[in-house]
Enzyme design. Structure first.
Site, mmCIF file in Angstrom:
data_model
loop_
_atom_site.group_PDB
_atom_site.id
_atom_site.type_symbol
_atom_site.label_atom_id
_atom_site.label_comp_id
_atom_site.label_asym_id
_atom_site.label_seq_id
_atom_site.Cartn_x
_atom_site.Cartn_y
_atom_site.Cartn_z
ATOM 1 N N LYS A 25 0.829 -1.195 0.000
ATOM 2 C CA LYS A 25 0.000 0.000 0.000
ATOM 3 C C LYS A 25 0.876 1.264 0.000
ATOM 4 O O LYS A 25 0.631 2.199 -0.755
ATOM 5 C CB LYS A 25 -0.890 -0.035 1.252
ATOM 6 C CG LYS A 25 -2.154 0.762 1.126
ATOM 7 C CD LYS A 25 -3.011 0.596 2.374
ATOM 8 C CE LYS A 25 -3.579 -0.801 2.501
ATOM 9 N NZ LYS A 25 -4.190 -1.053 3.820
ATOM 10 N N ARG A 96 -2.924 3.323 8.670
ATOM 11 C CA ARG A 96 -3.258 2.006 8.113
ATOM 12 C C ARG A 96 -2.029 1.115 8.051
ATOM 13 O O ARG A 96 -0.930 1.587 7.812
ATOM 14 C CB ARG A 96 -3.764 2.128 6.675
ATOM 15 C CG ARG A 96 -5.055 2.867 6.516
ATOM 16 C CD ARG A 96 -5.286 3.115 5.026
ATOM 17 N NE ARG A 96 -6.255 4.174 4.838
ATOM 18 C CZ ARG A 96 -7.551 3.972 4.661
ATOM 19 N NH1 ARG A 96 -8.033 2.764 4.640
ATOM 20 N NH2 ARG A 96 -8.365 4.985 4.511
ATOM 21 N N GLY A 105 -8.084 -6.866 5.262
ATOM 22 C CA GLY A 105 -8.790 -6.863 6.547
ATOM 23 C C GLY A 105 -8.087 -7.600 7.667
ATOM 24 O O GLY A 105 -8.640 -7.776 8.745
ATOM 25 N N MET A 107 -5.237 -6.772 9.267
ATOM 26 C CA MET A 107 -4.625 -5.950 10.314
ATOM 27 C C MET A 107 -5.461 -4.697 10.525
ATOM 28 O O MET A 107 -6.476 -4.503 9.867
ATOM 29 C CB MET A 107 -3.182 -5.649 9.944
ATOM 30 C CG MET A 107 -2.315 -6.905 10.033
ATOM 31 S SD MET A 107 -0.614 -6.603 9.640
ATOM 32 C CE MET A 107 -0.675 -6.203 7.933
ATOM 33 N N ARG A 342 -4.691 -1.237 -5.475
ATOM 34 C CA ARG A 342 -3.839 -2.432 -5.431
ATOM 35 C C ARG A 342 -4.329 -3.364 -6.523
ATOM 36 O O ARG A 342 -5.449 -3.196 -7.031
ATOM 37 C CB ARG A 342 -3.919 -3.112 -4.065
ATOM 38 C CG ARG A 342 -5.328 -3.517 -3.702
ATOM 39 C CD ARG A 342 -5.414 -4.045 -2.301
ATOM 40 N NE ARG A 342 -6.810 -4.154 -1.910
ATOM 41 C CZ ARG A 342 -7.262 -4.046 -0.690
ATOM 42 N NH1 ARG A 342 -6.444 -3.813 0.309
ATOM 43 N NH2 ARG A 342 -8.531 -4.187 -0.420
ATOM 44 N N HIS A 458 -16.825 -7.488 3.190
ATOM 45 C CA HIS A 458 -15.789 -8.439 3.604
ATOM 46 C C HIS A 458 -16.079 -9.839 3.068
ATOM 47 O O HIS A 458 -15.221 -10.496 2.471
ATOM 48 C CB HIS A 458 -15.713 -8.459 5.140
ATOM 49 C CG HIS A 458 -14.765 -9.481 5.679
ATOM 50 N ND1 HIS A 458 -15.178 -10.719 6.104
ATOM 51 C CD2 HIS A 458 -13.419 -9.461 5.823
ATOM 52 C CE1 HIS A 458 -14.132 -11.398 6.504
ATOM 53 N NE2 HIS A 458 -13.047 -10.656 6.355
ATOM 54 N N SER A 807 7.786 -44.008 -17.263
ATOM 55 C CA SER A 807 6.821 -43.126 -16.599
ATOM 56 C C SER A 807 7.040 -43.257 -15.093
ATOM 57 O O SER A 807 6.960 -44.359 -14.536
ATOM 58 C CB SER A 807 5.394 -43.547 -16.964
ATOM 59 O OG SER A 807 4.482 -42.734 -16.281
ATOM 60 N N CYS A 875 3.277 -40.084 -13.857
ATOM 61 C CA CYS A 875 1.834 -40.346 -13.820
ATOM 62 C C CYS A 875 1.319 -40.482 -12.390
ATOM 63 O O CYS A 875 0.162 -40.815 -12.180
ATOM 64 C CB CYS A 875 1.477 -41.565 -14.654
ATOM 65 S SG CYS A 875 2.236 -43.086 -14.064
ATOM 66 N N TYR A 895 6.618 -35.333 -20.494
ATOM 67 C CA TYR A 895 5.200 -35.069 -20.235
ATOM 68 C C TYR A 895 4.853 -35.276 -18.767
ATOM 69 O O TYR A 895 5.607 -35.896 -18.017
ATOM 70 C CB TYR A 895 4.314 -35.984 -21.103
ATOM 71 C CG TYR A 895 4.342 -37.444 -20.708
ATOM 72 C CD1 TYR A 895 3.416 -37.964 -19.805
ATOM 73 C CD2 TYR A 895 5.298 -38.307 -21.235
ATOM 74 C CE1 TYR A 895 3.446 -39.302 -19.433
ATOM 75 C CE2 TYR A 895 5.337 -39.646 -20.877
ATOM 76 C CZ TYR A 895 4.405 -40.141 -19.976
ATOM 77 O OH TYR A 895 4.436 -41.454 -19.602
HETATM 78 C C1 PEP Z 1 2.165 -44.508 -8.949
HETATM 79 O O1 PEP Z 1 2.599 -45.363 -8.181
HETATM 80 O O2 PEP Z 1 2.553 -43.334 -8.944
HETATM 81 C C2 PEP Z 1 1.111 -44.861 -9.916
HETATM 82 C C3 PEP Z 1 0.711 -44.007 -10.838
HETATM 83 O O3 PEP Z 1 0.503 -46.061 -9.769
HETATM 84 P P1 PEP Z 1 -0.601 -46.404 -8.685
HETATM 85 O O4 PEP Z 1 -0.994 -45.147 -7.998
HETATM 86 O O5 PEP Z 1 -1.718 -47.006 -9.454
HETATM 87 O O6 PEP Z 1 0.110 -47.370 -7.826
#
Ligand code: PEP
Ligand code: MG
Length: 927
Positions: A25, A96, A105, A107, A342, A458, A807, A875, A895
């Site tokens: 501020k 302030r 809000g 303080m 702000r 608020h 993966s 994954c 990915y």
């Molecule tokens: C993992 O282990 O990260 C995975 C994707 O497999 P799951 O969660 O099915 O064991």
């Protein structure tokens, strides 16, 4: 500490970019002043002064601070022509807080500081408005009493109500100057009574106490809780600054007003004038929701000149800051002042729309448009809305203060909302109006409903910041906190009743109203398209059915990174086949069951491949221990016990039936006795259950998650994997024959040696040959491995000789790295670990970069030594977590794969990762 240190900066001299020192501020006030906005003059006391003060056990301000304050005050006096403590043209100031991070809000603020018997006379003489002067005075005494001297509000409220009653008025506006004078006198007595000393009269003494109070509020419970909840660390905001600024008055009559505005619609993001104001009122009246304010459009009629000035102010703010601004203004006797501005806190809908539109308007570029939205915020857009096809009648209507719909049990105070919410109940916090001390109730609630206050009250501001639905100012509702009920016309909402609120329309319903999944807006589509242009990581989805796959495509997934095939086995019509396969005593019987499963799996995979045509679909072979498909030992024992009882009962009923037959043999009529069941059927059922129990016992493991599962299962029962591989490849062959472009990938779970991979690869090769011969088409696919076992990561170099892609299964890899059972840790010891600071985060939610991440990084390097440019992804659940995605980008993964609804979040996070990476990773690969 050097005495010569500069602790106080005038608005015309402070560095407008130095938020750590001057607070957001304060820095803004300096910047605003320096760009020529009409800001009431003032100065800022630095956060450094705050920290030094808080460090001092005697709680003394650092030496020199008050001298510098006096010097700055002289400048302000010179600027305004007013005198601090003067009787002719008295200068009053606001005090302030303001830290580097906005904490709305959280303080304390003190207004009208400098008022005393002398200056009061000056204000009366100057304005000729005695009522206004006493109104300001009583407000100041109460605020100062509460904030700086710790006098509870109730002590003042009791006196206030008493005078109101005596005067016979309902609205505060009905109070006369005399009433307000009496209130002010009573308030002064309250302070003396409660604190044991008279109210400080000397304005400089008032200022010193107020500055200390603001500094102290940095360590107050509200502020500490807020910082903890929003993970505000000292390197983000350390201490609060204090802004001392000339008061301007919106309550000097009908040519005065006060208002708050957003430079765009804070709910929808639309590029329009947005905000609310009140004539003849002080700023706090708008924010606290004490009176319901008017929409800013009405100002155009009421004060056309000032409205024009406001439009010009808004345009100047946006073109200077290039960000939506949340600003406060006051019109004092026709003169417009900008009090503060702000960056506006907005919900995701508004953020996305303003991002896209500001790029089109040339205010910002695409990179800035992406970076101004925290990826997590996009989840809000996936919140359900009320199903428009349902025609429910609202019981009340308020202001649409924060969009989205929510259903929950009505709860009338924040503490209770917290208890019930933490216990897993859906609750809606229902209040007359909310205050900062209700914040914990917000965290625990699905949505907020208030009966008073506007869109900038608020409740509205906080709910929007949190992305929670809020209906504010539903004036038809009378909330009675004591009775724990709310009354609406003839209807009553009792605590615990289910209600539905729609923060998009402002409607409130008794009971549960059907919801509808949110849909992608055109702006979100555009924004995520830009995200994909910058991101280096591809974003895939974890999906197990063709429907999920189709939804994932709508969310923008570039493929399926994980299809957990075991989830396909759980459907009611399939489970008996799976059980048959498990119970089979020999390979022949097992093969017979698998033959029945094959066409079903093939159909599933075909559906997935079609839904994702042109994109990869990674199918993971069966992973969990197979006993997971059977009932538990305990359940089977109970069922058997019941069947054995039944066998005796059936036998007894048969004896009874025979006996009755015998007894009434010669009679004309006789009672009949039903035979309960065919005893052979009971025997058959017992036999089946006994077989199953034997199997369950045989399969039982002390530690099934580390036992006979994943590739170990595939090697001991190769016919299972063989069926799944055949199903994938046949599905691909059929799609190819239909002219579809498909990219199946076969992924093996729980692998820890290259030999395991080779064993499965042999099955794959022979099935591939058979399928290609049968269908007469070439089947293209990839063969890869999960990396979710520590050894596999350490042997990545050798694994990559067989696997074409990796993966990272970071759920299991986290479990393996920490030796924490993923099933037990989260509800046993992890919360305590987090609380005690032993672990900062839950490693099953936020990737442990230092440990698990280190192993991943090594594996990536080793894998690509063998196979340059190898495709590698993640994954586990972390694949949808923005900070973890940032790490995946930095180690050069190809990915990330996450659940469908997280895909938009991950796409934006992937773009952020690329845009904030100044060492663009050499190893980053495309698919
Ligand atoms: C993992 O282990 O990260 C995975 C994707 O497999 P799951 O969660 O099915 O064991
Ligand atoms: Mg796993």
């Amino acid at each position: 500490m050097s005495e010569g240190k500069k602790y106080v900066y005038g608005f015309e001299e402070g560095d407008g970019q130095n938020k750590m020192l001057l607070g957001g501020k304060g820095a803004n006030l300096c910047e605003m002043t320096q760009i020529g906005l009409n800001v009431p003059p003032g100065f800022t006391i630095t956060t450094e002064a705050c920290l030094t003060y808080l460090d001092n056990p005697d709680r003394e301000l650092p030496a020199g601070v008050m001298d510098q304050v006096r010097e700055q005050m002289r400048n302000v006096e010179a600027n305004t022509g007013k005198t601090f403590g003067g009787s002719e043209n008295p200068l009053l100031v606001s005090v302030r807080s303001g830290s580097a991070m906005s904490m709305p809000g959280m303080m304390d603020t003190i207004l009208n500081l400098g008022l005393n018997a002398t200056t009061l006379k000056g204000v009366i003489a100057q304005t000729g408005n005695e009522r206004f002067a006493y109104d300001s005075y009583r407000r100041f005494v109460q605020l100062f009493g509460k904030v700086a001297l710790g006098v509870p509000d109730e002590a003042f409220d009791a006196e206030f109500e008493d005078v109101k009653k005596k005067a016979g008025v309902k609205q505060d506006l009905g109070l006369s100057a005399r009433d307000l004078h009496e209130i002010a006198d009573r308030f002064l007595d309250v302070v003396e009574r409660e604190t044991g000393r008279s109210f400080p009269d000397d304005p400089m003494e008032q200022l010193e106490i107020a500055v200390k109070a603001v500094f102290n509020s940095w360590m107050g419970k509200r502020a500490v809780d807020y910082r903890r909840e929003f993970k505000i660390t000292p390197d983000m905001a350390n201490g609060t600054a204090v802004n001392v600024q000339t008061m301007v008055f919106g309550n000097m009559g009908n040519d005065s007003a006060t208002g708050v505005g957003f430079t765009r619609d804070a709910g929808t993001g639309e590029n329009v004038m947005y905000g609310e104001y009140l004539t003849n009122a002080q700023g706090e009246d708008v924010v606290a929701g004490i009176r319901t304010p008017k929409p800013v459009a009405m100002l155009a009629d009421e004060m056309p000149e000032q409205y024009k000035g406001l439009v010009a102010l808004r345009n100047k703010l946006e073109s200077h800051y290039r960000e939506v601004q949340d600003y406060e203004y006051t019109i004092e006797k026709g003169r417009l002042f900008c009090l503060q501005t702000r960056n506006g806190k907005m919900n995701a809908t508004a953020l996305v729309r303003t991002s896209v539109e500001m790029v089109r308007e040339g205010l910002i570029n695409k990179e800035q448009a992406l970076l101004r939205i925290q990826p997590e915020m996009l989840e809000q857009l996936l919140f359900p809305q009320l199903d428009p096809s349902v025609t429910a009648t609202p019981m009340a209507r308020g202001l649409p203060a924060s969009p989205g719909a929510a259903i929950g049990h009505a709860v009338f105070d924040a503490d209770r909302a917290e208890v019930l919410g933490r216990g897993g109940q859906r609750v809606i916090l229902v209040r007359e109006e909310t205050k900062p001390e209700d914040i914990h109730g917000f965290f625990a609630s699905q949505g907020i409903l208030t009966s008073r206050g506007g869109k900038t009250s608020h409740a509205a501001v906080v709910a929007r910041g949190m992305g929670k639905p809020c209906v504010a100012g539903a004036e038809g509702i009378h909330v009675d906190v004591q009775m724990r009920k709310a009354f609406v016309g003839g209807a009553t909402i009792s605590e615990g009743d289910l209600i539905t609120i729609d923060g998009t329309s402002g409607d409130v319903y008794l009971g549960e109203v059907a919801m509808k999944e949110a849909e992608f807006s055109a702006e979100l589509d555009t924004l995520l398209g830009w995200a994909d242009e910058f991101a280096q990581l591809e974003v895939m989805a974890n999906a197990d059915t063709p429907d999920d796959a189709a939804r994932a495509v709508e969310f923008g997934a570039k493929g399926i990174g994980l299809c957990r095939t075991e989830r396909m086995f759980n459907a009611v019509e399939r489970l008996p086949l799976v059980v048959e396969m498990i119970l089979a005593e020999n390979t022949g019987d097992r093969q017979a069951a698998l033959d029945k499963l094959l066409p079903i799996q093939r159909g599933d995979f075909k559906g997935m491949l079609k839904a994702m045509a042109g994109k990869p679909v990674t199918v993971r072979l069966l992973d969990p221990p197979i006993h997971e498909f059977l009932p538990s030992e305990h359940q089977l024992e109970e069922e058997l016990e019941q069947l054995v009882h039944l066998r005796e009962t059936v036998a007894g009923m048969n004896v009874l039936s025979d006996a009755v037959e015998f007894m009434y043999r010669t009679a004309d009529t006789h009672p009949s006795v039903d035979r309960l069941a065919d005893p052979r059927l009971v025997d058959e059922a017992i036999e089946k259950k006994e077989t199953m129990l034997r199997k369950v016992r045989a399969l039982s493991e002390v530690n099934p998650m580390l036992g006979h599962r994943g590739v170990r299962l595939g090697i001991t029962f190769p016919e299972i994997y063989s069926m799944q591989i055949r199903a994938v490849l046949e599905a691909a062959a059929e799609c190819t024959r239909e002219g579809l472009d498909v990219y199946p990938e076969i992924m093996v779970p729980q692998v820890c040696t290259k030999q395991e991979l080779l064993a499965v690869k042999r099955i794959v090769d022979s099935v591939k040959q058979a399928v290609e011969t049968h269908y007469g088409v070439e089947v293209n696919f990839k063969f890869g491995s999960m990396l979710e076992v520590a050894r596999a990561c350490m042997r990545a170099e050798s694994m990559a000789e067989v696997a074409e892609f990796f993966s990272f299964g970071t759920n299991d890899l986290t479990q393996a790295t920490f030796s924490f059972s993923r099933e037990d840790a989260e509800n046993k010891f992890l919360p305590l670990y987090n609380e005690a600071g032993i672990l900062q985060d839950n490693p099953f939610e936020v990737l442990d970069v230092k440990g698990v991440g280190k192993i991943m990084e090594l594996a990536v390097g080793w894998g690509r030594t063998t196979r340059a440019g190898m495709k590698m992804g993640i994954c586990g659940e972390h694949g949808g977590h923005p900070a973890s995605i940032g790490f995946c980008h930095r180690i050069g993964l190809t990915y990330v794969s996450c659940s469908g609804p997280r895909v938009p979040v991950a796409r934006l996070a992937a773009a952020h990762a690329a845009l904030t990476d100044d060492t663009a990773h050499a190893g980053a690969q495309s698919v």
